[in-house]
Design a protein around this motif. Structure first.
Motif, mmCIF file in Angstrom:
data_model
loop_
_atom_site.group_PDB
_atom_site.id
_atom_site.type_symbol
_atom_site.label_atom_id
_atom_site.label_comp_id
_atom_site.label_asym_id
_atom_site.label_seq_id
_atom_site.Cartn_x
_atom_site.Cartn_y
_atom_site.Cartn_z
ATOM 1 N N GLY A 42 0.787 -1.229 0.000
ATOM 2 C CA GLY A 42 0.000 0.000 0.000
ATOM 3 C C GLY A 42 0.818 1.277 0.000
ATOM 4 N N ASP A 43 2.117 1.210 -0.299
ATOM 5 C CA ASP A 43 2.956 2.410 -0.262
ATOM 6 C C ASP A 43 2.907 3.230 -1.550
ATOM 7 O OD1 ASP A 43 4.438 0.836 -1.979
ATOM 8 O OD2 ASP A 43 6.245 0.814 -0.751
ATOM 9 N N GLY A 44 2.214 2.728 -2.583
ATOM 10 C CA GLY A 44 2.096 3.475 -3.832
ATOM 11 C C GLY A 44 3.348 3.431 -4.692
ATOM 12 N N LYS A 45 4.224 2.481 -4.421
ATOM 13 C CA LYS A 45 5.469 2.366 -5.182
ATOM 14 C C LYS A 45 5.418 1.130 -6.079
ATOM 15 C CE LYS A 45 7.520 5.747 -2.997
ATOM 16 N NZ LYS A 45 7.870 6.969 -3.637
ATOM 17 N N ASP A 46 6.160 1.187 -7.181
ATOM 18 C CA ASP A 46 6.314 0.050 -8.079
ATOM 19 C C ASP A 46 7.748 -0.442 -8.006
ATOM 20 O OD1 ASP A 46 3.754 -0.009 -9.078
ATOM 21 O OD2 ASP A 46 4.259 0.827 -11.037
ATOM 22 N N VAL A 47 7.934 -1.725 -8.267
ATOM 23 C CA VAL A 47 9.271 -2.281 -8.412
ATOM 24 C C VAL A 47 9.590 -2.230 -9.898
ATOM 25 C CG1 VAL A 47 10.683 -4.346 -8.155
ATOM 26 C CG2 VAL A 47 9.035 -3.734 -6.388
ATOM 27 N N ASP A 48 10.650 -1.520 -10.227
ATOM 28 C CA ASP A 48 11.049 -1.340 -11.619
ATOM 29 C C ASP A 48 12.195 -2.279 -11.948
ATOM 30 O OD1 ASP A 48 11.217 -0.075 -14.193
ATOM 31 O OD2 ASP A 48 12.970 1.004 -13.465
ATOM 32 N N HIS A 49 12.103 -2.919 -13.104
ATOM 33 C CA HIS A 49 13.197 -3.731 -13.628
ATOM 34 C C HIS A 49 13.978 -2.818 -14.562
ATOM 35 C CE1 HIS A 49 10.321 -6.757 -12.324
ATOM 36 N NE2 HIS A 49 11.339 -7.587 -12.230
ATOM 37 N N LYS A 50 15.223 -2.543 -14.225
ATOM 38 C CA LYS A 50 16.029 -1.588 -14.993
ATOM 39 C C LYS A 50 16.128 -1.969 -16.461
ATOM 40 C CE LYS A 50 18.829 -0.339 -11.006
ATOM 41 N NZ LYS A 50 20.157 -0.395 -10.403
ATOM 42 N N ASP A 51 16.266 -3.272 -16.745
ATOM 43 C CA ASP A 51 16.395 -3.702 -18.137
ATOM 44 C C ASP A 51 15.047 -4.056 -18.775
ATOM 45 O OD1 ASP A 51 15.787 -6.140 -17.005
ATOM 46 O OD2 ASP A 51 17.628 -7.134 -17.618
ATOM 47 N N LYS A 52 13.962 -3.823 -18.058
ATOM 48 C CA LYS A 52 12.588 -4.071 -18.505
ATOM 49 C C LYS A 52 12.287 -5.548 -18.748
ATOM 50 C CE LYS A 52 12.048 0.317 -18.429
ATOM 51 N NZ LYS A 52 11.879 0.813 -17.089
ATOM 52 N N ASN A 53 13.144 -6.428 -18.236
ATOM 53 C CA ASN A 53 12.968 -7.861 -18.378
ATOM 54 C C ASN A 53 12.493 -8.409 -17.035
ATOM 55 O OD1 ASN A 53 13.125 -10.600 -18.758
ATOM 56 N ND2 ASN A 53 15.292 -10.653 -19.236
ATOM 57 N N THR A 54 11.199 -8.773 -16.943
ATOM 58 C CA THR A 54 10.650 -9.231 -15.667
ATOM 59 C C THR A 54 11.230 -10.572 -15.247
ATOM 60 O OG1 THR A 54 8.742 -10.209 -16.784
ATOM 61 C CG2 THR A 54 8.486 -7.974 -15.929
ATOM 62 N N ALA A 55 11.837 -11.309 -16.175
ATOM 63 C CA ALA A 55 12.453 -12.584 -15.835
ATOM 64 C C ALA A 55 13.775 -12.380 -15.094
ATOM 65 C CB ALA A 55 12.696 -13.410 -17.094
ATOM 66 N N ASN A 56 14.363 -11.197 -15.203
ATOM 67 C CA ASN A 56 15.634 -10.897 -14.546
ATOM 68 C C ASN A 56 15.340 -10.274 -13.180
ATOM 69 O OD1 ASN A 56 18.146 -10.077 -13.723
ATOM 70 N ND2 ASN A 56 18.578 -8.815 -15.508
ATOM 71 N N GLY A 57 15.298 -11.115 -12.160
ATOM 72 C CA GLY A 57 14.983 -10.638 -10.822
ATOM 73 C C GLY A 57 16.203 -10.437 -9.942
ATOM 74 N N SER A 58 17.361 -10.236 -10.568
ATOM 75 C CA SER A 58 18.577 -10.051 -9.776
ATOM 76 C C SER A 58 18.512 -8.734 -8.998
ATOM 77 C CB SER A 58 19.811 -10.075 -10.670
ATOM 78 O OG SER A 58 19.816 -8.975 -11.531
ATOM 79 N N LYS A 59 19.192 -8.713 -7.873
ATOM 80 C CA LYS A 59 19.178 -7.545 -6.990
ATOM 81 C C LYS A 59 19.631 -6.277 -7.722
ATOM 82 C CE LYS A 59 20.882 -8.274 -2.740
ATOM 83 N NZ LYS A 59 21.784 -8.201 -1.564
ATOM 84 N N SER A 60 20.623 -6.404 -8.600
ATOM 85 C CA SER A 60 21.163 -5.235 -9.300
ATOM 86 C C SER A 60 20.204 -4.701 -10.371
ATOM 87 C CB SER A 60 22.494 -5.585 -9.950
ATOM 88 O OG SER A 60 22.314 -6.592 -10.929
#
Length: 93
Positions: free
Chosen positions: A50-68
């Motif tokens: 409920g914080d109104g934030k999204d998790v963004d994938h820097k490379d726009k690849n949702t399969a890449n869930g690495s911390k970086s």
């Protein structure tokens, strides 16, 4: 809910199409990847429900869930970045 200038019948048809799309195995897999990325950042204390934030994938690849590859952005900033690509890079060729 019908969009502006849309009849209830066409809204119902759109809703049926959306349900069919969301139940495809490909879409379920992408949704699970997005949810896993959010859970990863929730465990680190970077986002909260409920914080109104999204998790963004820097490379726009949702399969890449690495911390970086993950970062927290406001919903409006994240969705503006992804406008026109559907959140994924388009395949060429």
């Amino acid at each position: 809910m019908a969009k502006r200038g849309e009849t209830k019948a066409s809204a119902s048809k759109r809703s049926k199409q959306q349900r069919a799309y969301n139940s495809t195995p490909e879409q379920k897999k992408r949704r699970a990847q997005r949810n896993a990325a959010r859970r990863k950042l929730m465990a680190q204390g970077k986002v909260h429900k409920g914080d109104g934030k999204d998790v963004d994938h820097k490379d726009k690849n949702t399969a890449n869930g690495s911390k970086s590859n993950l970062r927290v952005k406001s919903k409006s900033a994240n969705r503006a970045d992804n406008r026109g690509t559907g959140g994924r890079k388009k395949k060429r060729g």
